[in-house]
Write an enzyme that holds these catalytic residues in place. Structure first.
Site, PDB file in Angstrom:
ATOM      1  N   ASP A  69       0.964  -1.107   0.064  1.00 10.78           N
ATOM      2  CA  ASP A  69       0.121  -0.024  -0.019  1.00 10.78           C
ATOM      3  C   ASP A  69       0.911   1.209   0.143  1.00 10.78           C
ATOM      4  O   ASP A  69       1.987   1.392   0.802  1.00 10.78           O
ATOM      5  CB  ASP A  69      -0.720  -0.066   1.127  1.00 10.78           C
ATOM      6  CG  ASP A  69      -2.107   0.783   0.920  1.00 10.78           C
ATOM      7  OD1 ASP A  69      -3.009   0.512  -0.049  1.00 10.78           O
ATOM      8  OD2 ASP A  69      -2.501   2.125   1.476  1.00 10.78           O
ATOM      9  N   HIS A 176      10.506   4.355  -2.954  1.00  4.64           N
ATOM     10  CA  HIS A 176       9.638   4.105  -1.665  1.00  4.64           C
ATOM     11  C   HIS A 176       9.751   2.442  -1.779  1.00  4.64           C
ATOM     12  O   HIS A 176       9.754   1.734  -1.017  1.00  4.64           O
ATOM     13  CB  HIS A 176       8.650   4.704  -1.583  1.00  4.64           C
ATOM     14  CG  HIS A 176       7.683   4.742  -2.643  1.00  4.64           C
ATOM     15  ND1 HIS A 176       8.100   5.097  -4.076  1.00  4.64           N
ATOM     16  CD2 HIS A 176       6.480   4.413  -3.038  1.00  4.64           C
ATOM     17  CE1 HIS A 176       7.185   5.182  -4.971  1.00  4.64           C
ATOM     18  NE2 HIS A 176       6.343   4.649  -4.284  1.00  4.64           N
ATOM     19  N   ARG A 177       9.224   2.013  -3.166  1.00  3.72           N
ATOM     20  CA  ARG A 177       8.782   0.539  -3.339  1.00  3.72           C
ATOM     21  C   ARG A 177       9.906  -0.150  -3.451  1.00  3.72           C
ATOM     22  O   ARG A 177      10.168  -1.492  -2.967  1.00  3.72           O
ATOM     23  CB  ARG A 177       8.065   0.341  -4.675  1.00  3.72           C
ATOM     24  CG  ARG A 177       7.696  -1.120  -4.960  1.00  3.72           C
ATOM     25  CD  ARG A 177       6.375  -1.240  -5.870  1.00  3.72           C
ATOM     26  NE  ARG A 177       5.242  -0.127  -5.628  1.00  3.72           N
ATOM     27  CZ  ARG A 177       5.084   1.195  -5.900  1.00  3.72           C
ATOM     28  NH1 ARG A 177       5.645   1.450  -6.870  1.00  3.72           N
ATOM     29  NH2 ARG A 177       3.858   1.456  -5.354  1.00  3.72           N
TER      30      ARG A 177
HETATM   31  P1  ITT Z   1      -3.596  -2.132  -5.530  1.00  2.00           P
HETATM   32  O1  ITT Z   1      -4.200  -1.577  -4.211  1.00  2.00           O
HETATM   33  O2  ITT Z   1      -4.157  -3.250  -6.201  1.00  2.00           O
HETATM   34  O3  ITT Z   1      -2.050  -2.683  -5.046  1.00  2.00           O
HETATM   35  P2  ITT Z   1      -3.392   0.600  -6.151  1.00  2.00           P
HETATM   36  O4  ITT Z   1      -3.155   1.228  -7.505  1.00  2.00           O
HETATM   37  O5  ITT Z   1      -5.100   0.819  -5.856  1.00  2.00           O
HETATM   38  O6  ITT Z   1      -3.356  -1.039  -6.293  1.00  2.00           O
HETATM   39  P3  ITT Z   1      -2.767   1.478  -3.543  1.00  2.00           P
HETATM   40  O7  ITT Z   1      -4.086   1.538  -3.172  1.00  2.00           O
HETATM   41  O8  ITT Z   1      -1.482   1.272  -2.961  1.00  2.00           O
HETATM   42  O9  ITT Z   1      -2.718   0.728  -5.040  1.00  2.00           O
HETATM   43  O10 ITT Z   1      -2.657   2.958  -4.360  1.00  2.00           O
HETATM   44  C1  ITT Z   1      -1.439   3.613  -4.437  1.00  2.00           C
HETATM   45  C2  ITT Z   1      -1.492   4.934  -5.519  1.00  2.00           C
HETATM   46  O11 ITT Z   1      -0.438   5.757  -4.981  1.00  2.00           O
HETATM   47  C3  ITT Z   1      -1.270   4.394  -6.888  1.00  2.00           C
HETATM   48  O12 ITT Z   1      -2.402   4.206  -7.647  1.00  2.00           O
HETATM   49  C4  ITT Z   1      -0.657   5.685  -7.562  1.00  2.00           C
HETATM   50  O13 ITT Z   1      -1.711   6.824  -7.660  1.00  2.00           O
HETATM   51  C5  ITT Z   1       0.199   6.273  -6.406  1.00  2.00           C
HETATM   52  N1  ITT Z   1       1.624   5.550  -6.326  1.00  2.00           N
HETATM   53  C6  ITT Z   1       2.184   4.700  -5.611  1.00  2.00           C
HETATM   54  N2  ITT Z   1       3.359   4.368  -5.832  1.00  2.00           N
HETATM   55  C7  ITT Z   1       3.566   5.177  -6.961  1.00  2.00           C
HETATM   56  C8  ITT Z   1       4.758   5.146  -7.557  1.00  2.00           C
HETATM   57  O14 ITT Z   1       5.719   4.577  -7.317  1.00  2.00           O
HETATM   58  N3  ITT Z   1       4.697   6.276  -8.674  1.00  2.00           N
HETATM   59  C9  ITT Z   1       3.600   6.860  -8.729  1.00  2.00           C
HETATM   60  N4  ITT Z   1       2.410   6.863  -8.233  1.00  2.00           N
HETATM   61  C10 ITT Z   1       2.461   5.961  -7.089  1.00  2.00           C
END
Ligand code: ITT
Length: 194
Positions: A69, A176-177
């Site tokens: 997340d 971060h990831r």
């Molecule tokens: P899952 O829950 O299925 O994993 P999601 O896209 O809904 O997919 P999140 O709830 O964790 O995932 O939301 C993360 C959001 O934050 C993502 O959709 C992007 O908008 C933003 N985000 C996260 N990591 C990012 C990154 O490396 N680069 C750009 N935006 C990012």
């Protein structure tokens, strides 16, 4: 080889994590285990949401799994979009979401922000957390075509380009990831390999 389900519906996350994990572990997607659900994410923190996604899979499939997340915290916006990053504008459209950040940042001098990632891993029924973050700032306009989400408007500290102007490999080294996944890999190696 250790098999792990990555509980995500975000193909970009999958691609980034796959590149980091390489051949060390076998990743299975939700599709591959036959899960097509809209997994609930109702927590108030990255940790709670990551945990919710992992438990959802573990309880239904009894498989070792992990979830990510993540999101963008902008200081001048009281740490928004935060846990609402995926739907900040009310839709999942990345372009609309990043345009809303740019709009809300108009006239703001403090551009500092960070991406945060929390991973919840459930291994043999036990949960472990791994965290990563990267400091940076919000640009005035978008730039670059790589990556996803808010990458075109996020410039990591110490760099003259946005995440979208970096290769996936370059982003993974400092993101971060990338940081959270490296921590998880180190942990997994320590418990599953000699
Ligand atoms: P899952 O829950 O299925 O994993 P999601 O896209 O809904 O997919 P999140 O709830 O964790 O995932 O939301 C993360 C959001 O934050 C993502 O959709 C992007 O908008 C933003 N985000 C996260 N990591 C990012 C990154 O490396 N680069 C750009 N935006 C990012």
């Amino acid at each position: 080889m250790q098999t792990l389900v990555f509980s995500t519906n975000n193909k970009h996350k999958l691609q980034e994590v796959q590149a980091l994990i390489g051949s060390k572990f076998q990743l299975k997607t939700l599709e591959e285990i036959g899960c097509f659900d809209d997994i609930p994410e109702t927590g108030a923190t990255f940790e709670a949401n990551a945990s919710q996604k992992s438990h959802y899979i573990y309880e239904r499939f009894q498989l070792d799994c992990f979830s990510d997340d993540s999101g963008l915290e902008v200081d001048a916006l009281d740490k928004e979009p935060g846990v609402f990053s995926a739907r900040y504008s009310g839709s999942r459209d990345s372009e609309e979401n990043l345009q809303l950040v740019l709009k809300n940042m108009q006239g703001k001098e403090d551009r500092t922000a960070r991406f945060r990632c929390m991973i919840s891993l459930i291994l043999d029924g036990e949960e472990h957390f791994f965290e990563g973050s990267v400091e940076g700032e919000i640009t005035y306009t978008k730039s670059g075509s790589e990556g996803f989400g808010y990458d075109p408007i996020f410039k990591p500290a110490g760099y003259d380009k946005t995440f979208s102007e970096m290769s996936g490999e370059e982003k993974n080294k400092i993101s971060h990831r990338g940081i959270a996944v490296q921590k998880m890999v180190t942990f997994l190696k320590s418990v599953t390999m000699d």
